[in-house]
Scaffold this motif. Structure first.
Motif, PDB file in Angstrom:
ATOM      1  N   TYR A   1      -5.917   3.107  -4.478  1.00  0.00           N
ATOM      2  CA  TYR A   1      -4.583   2.725  -3.987  1.00  0.00           C
ATOM      3  C   TYR A   1      -3.690   3.949  -3.856  1.00  0.00           C
TER       4      TYR A   1
ATOM      5  N   SER B   1       0.869  -1.183   0.000  1.00  0.00           N
ATOM      6  CA  SER B   1       0.000   0.000   0.000  1.00  0.00           C
ATOM      7  C   SER B   1       0.898   1.222   0.000  1.00  0.00           C
TER       8      SER B   1
ATOM      9  N   TYR C   1      -2.529  -2.788  -2.654  1.00  0.00           N
ATOM     10  CA  TYR C   1      -2.154  -2.936  -4.067  1.00  0.00           C
ATOM     11  C   TYR C   1      -3.226  -3.707  -4.848  1.00  0.00           C
TER      12      TYR C   1
END
Length: 690
Positions: free
Chosen positions: A333, A137, A340
């Motif tokens: 995202y 992330s 992800y």
């Protein structure tokens, strides 16, 4: 002490890295710089493979004698003209004397690896420490962890090999087979369509997906409807009238006779009428109970979203295509809202599961699910998650499932409504796994009714009912109860889809309640229940459904199989067609080539005339390109290269042999004139549209 250079895939991602580093950066032309660090970015791909004419000028002209084209020795690459300025900026930074360590921060996957490796290759990077940052992330915490735990780039050499091979494979199949089939069949297609010329575009994955769509359309065209007639009885159980469906079993009149359609219907109406006449409900008729079973059924929350699952749900719920879904979740995202997106995994890693309370805690700030998040934290139901089916390190390759980070909520209001809906979908799926299962009460009643036929024969005919009610919502509190709040249109579509001879009686859950189930407790074997009515339900078999954009993505994920049951999908192992990162793009490319049509309102996918003509050409020349299992095997081979199970040289030899062998086969075929008959066959289905 030298500087660290951080190279991201996009400017927005570079900005997040710069922010996380907490360096006092100043903006330069195409980069950010501080006393200790430089942050720069690509803009997607900066480098690409060179066309054949860069190897030999004569290859600019398509000539069948020059095929197959397979570069010998070094492959050639070049900077993409439109991004040459940024490439030169990145090249200069990569080779600066004061840059000691390069942190590779491109997307954590095969394509992200390829983007950087090409840049480093063309920039001539030498004698620098290069470390790979791998994150799930874009939260500050995850970025800093990725930098802290960055590994030497050599540990990703196998992944890099797989990335290069994927590109070479698509390049060789695309260039060789597109030129080959265009030169052999392009003129005949152009003449038929009254066009000046036609280029036949062929791709390893694209052509296979075209084949799936065309094959499904042919199944629908060739389908012949079969009518059937089911006999349905009405049972009176105190104040409730419930359906009971007739079924042919051993020792009954029609068991294993040619009159049957399956075991619960007839091919002709008159046979159903004969059965009704034999039972004769104009006089009191009783069903003697043969068996009654009652049980509770638990329905566990589904696994988490991977990209394919999310694309399927968004196609079904919001009528957006897979490419739009990918763009939306990519934006989520980049806003730090979710992890992800380009992932095939539907589970979490053990490490993440132990910190999952942080994600849940963050969602207390998201009003639509605040209460659910607080309940989960209060109950502690997140504890022990690592022991459940939602955590499995063996089912994760590059990234775990798509889940909310619990951060970035301030950015939600700036998103489009559809992005907010997708975020809510991801959040609800995530929180569902911490709630208990939904519980249904189910019962099955089977009984016999005396029947006297015109020929004097007497039988005991069997009728059965299935009952089902929801008694504990469990995770449905978050996810919503299936079938609830359906529009009349949805209900009509659902009713139509059920007309295939399956048992309707489970639909009685819509009208039954717990009081009725209490009554069932008192019913025992050999009890008698009044049958107060009989009717005939007419139906007909339905053709296969066309793919919609979401179901097509799922079929690609499962190597051509459309597996609609998600628990079963979770058990399917093996590579699919394409990857989570490329499948949406394949559908878009087929649209742009005018090979398929995607209805923007329904998301239904159908072939176009040119697409069917190209399908026929491939079928008659390089049929293996249409085989989903074979196409999936190529993807599996790339995975094995990435995992170090086979070498790049082994894979390349297999690819080389495939290209040469299929090219030789096509050169020996002489069927261009015969294809005109096929084109005429296809044209009949499109004349009305014209």
């Amino acid at each position: 002490m030298g500087k660290s250079l951080f190279i991201a895939e996009k400017p927005s991602v570079a900005a997040e890295f710069a922010k996380a580093l907490k360096e006092n950066t100043k903006r330069g032309d195409g980069y950010l710089e501080s006393e200790n660090a430089v942050v720069t970015w690509c803009v997607g791909h900066l480098v690409t493979m060179s066309y054949p004419e860069c190897y030999d000028e004569k290859l600019k002209k398509w000539n069948i004698q020059d095929l197959p084209f397979i570069p010998e020795g070094e492959w050639k690459y070049e900077v993409i003209p439109g991004v040459k300025k940024q490439f030169n900026i990145v090249k200069g930074l990569l080779n600066r004397e004061d840059v000691e360590t390069i942190y590779v921060c491109t997307d954590s996957g095969r394509e992200g690896e390829y983007i950087y490796r090409l840049v480093a290759q063309e920039a001539g990077v030498h004698d620098k420490v290069q470390k790979r940052v791998w994150i799930d992330s874009q939260t500050e915490e995850e970025i800093l962890r990725g930098i802290r735990e960055a590994k030497d780039i050599s540990e990703y050499d196998n992944l890099s090999d797989a990335a290069y091979l994927r590109a070479k494979e698509d390049y060789l199949m695309g260039i060789n087979f597109s030129r080959l089939l265009t030169l052999r069949y392009g003129n005949s297609i152009a003449r038929f369509l009254n066009k000046k010329y036609t280029v036949i575009s062929v791709g390893r994955v694209m052509t296979c997906v075209l084949g799936m769509i065309c094959n499904r359309e042919r199944e629908i065209r060739n389908f012949v409807k079969t009518p059937f007639y089911r006999v349905n009885g009405k049972l009176q159980i105190e104040d409730y009238k419930v359906d009971a469906e007739w079924k042919a079993v051993e020792n009954t009149k029609y068991f294993e006779t040619p009159f049957l359609y399956k075991e619960n219907g007839f091919k002709e109406r008159k046979t159903a009428e004969e059965l009704i006449e034999a039972i004769n409900v104009s006089q009191p008729v009783e069903l003697m109970v043969k068996s009654i079973t009652k049980k509770d059924e638990k329905k566990q929350p589904p696994l988490l979203f991977n990209l394919a699952e999310l694309q399927n749900d968004c196609s079904r719920l919001f009528k957006i295509n897979p490419d739009e879904t990918l763009n939306v979740v990519q934006e989520l995202y980049e806003k730090k809202l979710v992890t992800y997106p380009r992932t095939d995994a539907r589970v979490l890693s053990t490490a993440v599961s132990k910190e999952i309370y942080k994600n849940i805690n963050g969602l207390r700030g998201f009003t639509p699910v605040k209460g659910f998040a607080e309940n989960i934290l209060k109950a502690g139901s997140y504890k022990g998650l690592e022991k459940t089916k939602y955590v499995d390190d063996k089912k994760i390759t590059d990234h775990y499932a798509i889940i909310p980070t619990g951060q970035g909520l301030n950015g939600l209001n700036s998103l489009k409504p559809v992005a907010q809906k997708v975020y809510v979908l991801i959040v609800r799926r995530f929180l569902s796994i911490f709630y208990p299962p939904a519980i249904y009460k189910k019962a099955s009643l089977i009984g016999n009714v005396k029947s006297v036929f015109k020929d004097g024969s007497e039988t005991m005919e069997q009728f059965g009912s299935n009952f089902k009610i929801l008694v504990q919502k469990g995770y449905f509190e978050i996810a919503g109860v299936p079938g609830e709040k359906k529009s009349s249109k949805d209900k009509q579509e659902n009713d139509a889809e059920n007309q295939d001879g399956t048992n309707d009686s489970e639909n009685q859950e819509l009208t039954l309640d717990s009081k009725f189930f209490e009554l069932l407790k008192n019913i025992k074997k050999n009890d008698k229940i009044s049958m107060v009515g009989l009717d005939i339900k007419e139906g007909e078999t339905k053709p296969p459904k066309r793919y919609n954009s979401g179901s097509l993505i799922l079929a690609m994920e499962n190597a051509g199989q459309l597996i609609e049951d998600e628990d079963l999908r979770a058990q399917i192992k093996g590579s699919g067609i394409g990857t989570s990162a490329t499948r949406a793009g394949i559908i878009t490319k087929l649209q742009k080539n005018e090979y398929i049509k995607l209805n923007s309102k329904t998301q239904i996918v159908t072939p176009m005339q040119l697409g069917e003509m190209v399908y026929g050409v491939v079928y008659m020349s390089i049929r293996s390109l249409l085989n989903p299992e074979l196409t999936a095997s190529w993807e599996l081979g790339l995975t094995k290269v990435a995992e170090g199970e086979i070498t790049a040289d082994e894979y390349m030899k297999k690819l080389d042999d495939f290209i040469r062998g299929r090219t030789d086969n096509v050169l020996r075929i002489n069927n261009a004139n015969q294809m005109v008959n096929y084109y005429n066959y296809v044209a009949q289905f499109y004349r009305r549209n014209k």
